[in-house]
Write an enzyme that holds these catalytic residues in place. Structure first.
Site, PDB file in Angstrom:
ATOM      1  N   GLY A  49      16.229  41.010 -47.745  1.00 16.24           N
ATOM      2  CA  GLY A  49      14.788  40.763 -47.771  1.00 16.24           C
ATOM      3  C   GLY A  49      14.060  41.501 -46.652  1.00 16.24           C
ATOM      4  N   CYS A  50      14.652  41.506 -45.474  1.00 21.34           N
ATOM      5  CA  CYS A  50      14.021  42.158 -44.317  1.00 21.34           C
ATOM      6  C   CYS A  50      14.005  43.671 -44.495  1.00 21.34           C
ATOM      7  CB  CYS A  50      14.754  41.769 -43.039  1.00 21.34           C
ATOM      8  SG  CYS A  50      14.741  39.975 -42.777  1.00 21.34           S
ATOM      9  N   THR A  51      15.060  44.198 -45.076  1.00 23.67           N
ATOM     10  CA  THR A  51      15.112  45.632 -45.366  1.00 23.67           C
ATOM     11  C   THR A  51      14.041  46.002 -46.377  1.00 23.67           C
ATOM     12  OG1 THR A  51      17.463  45.775 -44.835  1.00 23.67           O
ATOM     13  CG2 THR A  51      16.567  47.479 -46.292  1.00 23.67           C
TER      14      THR A  51
END
Length: 159
Positions: A49-51
């Protein structure tokens, strides 16, 4: 002290990645007066998700820049981790290493979360827009990554 909407944000200095020069700098909000700031808080470097969120901000950087807006990603990861993450994704903006949780506390993004059936303390994915005078003008909490960056961009355009 937690910031609230339409409040001027007190200045805090936290470590910042600066791969271009090979040195580390610090982030201090007062240095960016006259520009809008998007601070997006994310749980951890190199997670799906952060990527995806970081890539979406990266891909929209020209549109944000045209609106006099700077992007900063914030997590509790180390500067070294941020450097690798930034280089891997070719991020054109800086990442703030809030290892002491100063910004996290100021923006109240540290929450108890369930992970694999266990309670853990972590960052609740959140995004904040700060105007040219240093006031918090918009916030999103419990962010879902899909289409979030477009929503942030539309909000900045409307300011």
């Amino acid at each position: 002290m937690t910031v609230t909407l339409n409040q001027t944000i007190p200045d805090i200095s936290v470590p910042l990645t600066t791969l271009q020069s090979g040195e580390y700098a610090s982030f201090s909000l007062s240095e960016y007066r006259g520009k809008k700031i998007v601070l997006y808080f994310y749980p951890k470097d190199n997670t799906p998700g952060c990527t995806n969120e970081s890539i979406a901000f990266r891909d929209a950087i020209d549109q944000f820049s045209a609106l006099n807006t700077l992007i900063f990603g914030v997590s509790r990861d180390s500067l070294k981790s941020h450097d690798r993450f930034k280089e891997k994704l070719d991020l054109p903006f800086e990442l703030i290493a809030d290892t002491e949780e100063l910004l996290c506390q100021q923006f109240d993004v540290i929450k108890q979360k369930m992970m694999y059936g266990k309670q853990v303390r972590g960052i609740e994915r959140s995004t904040f827009i700060i105007d040219e005078q240093g006031q918090l003008v918009h916030e999103w909490r419990k962010v879902k990554v899909a289409d979030h960056v477009n929503e942030v961009l539309k909000t900045v355009e409307a300011l």
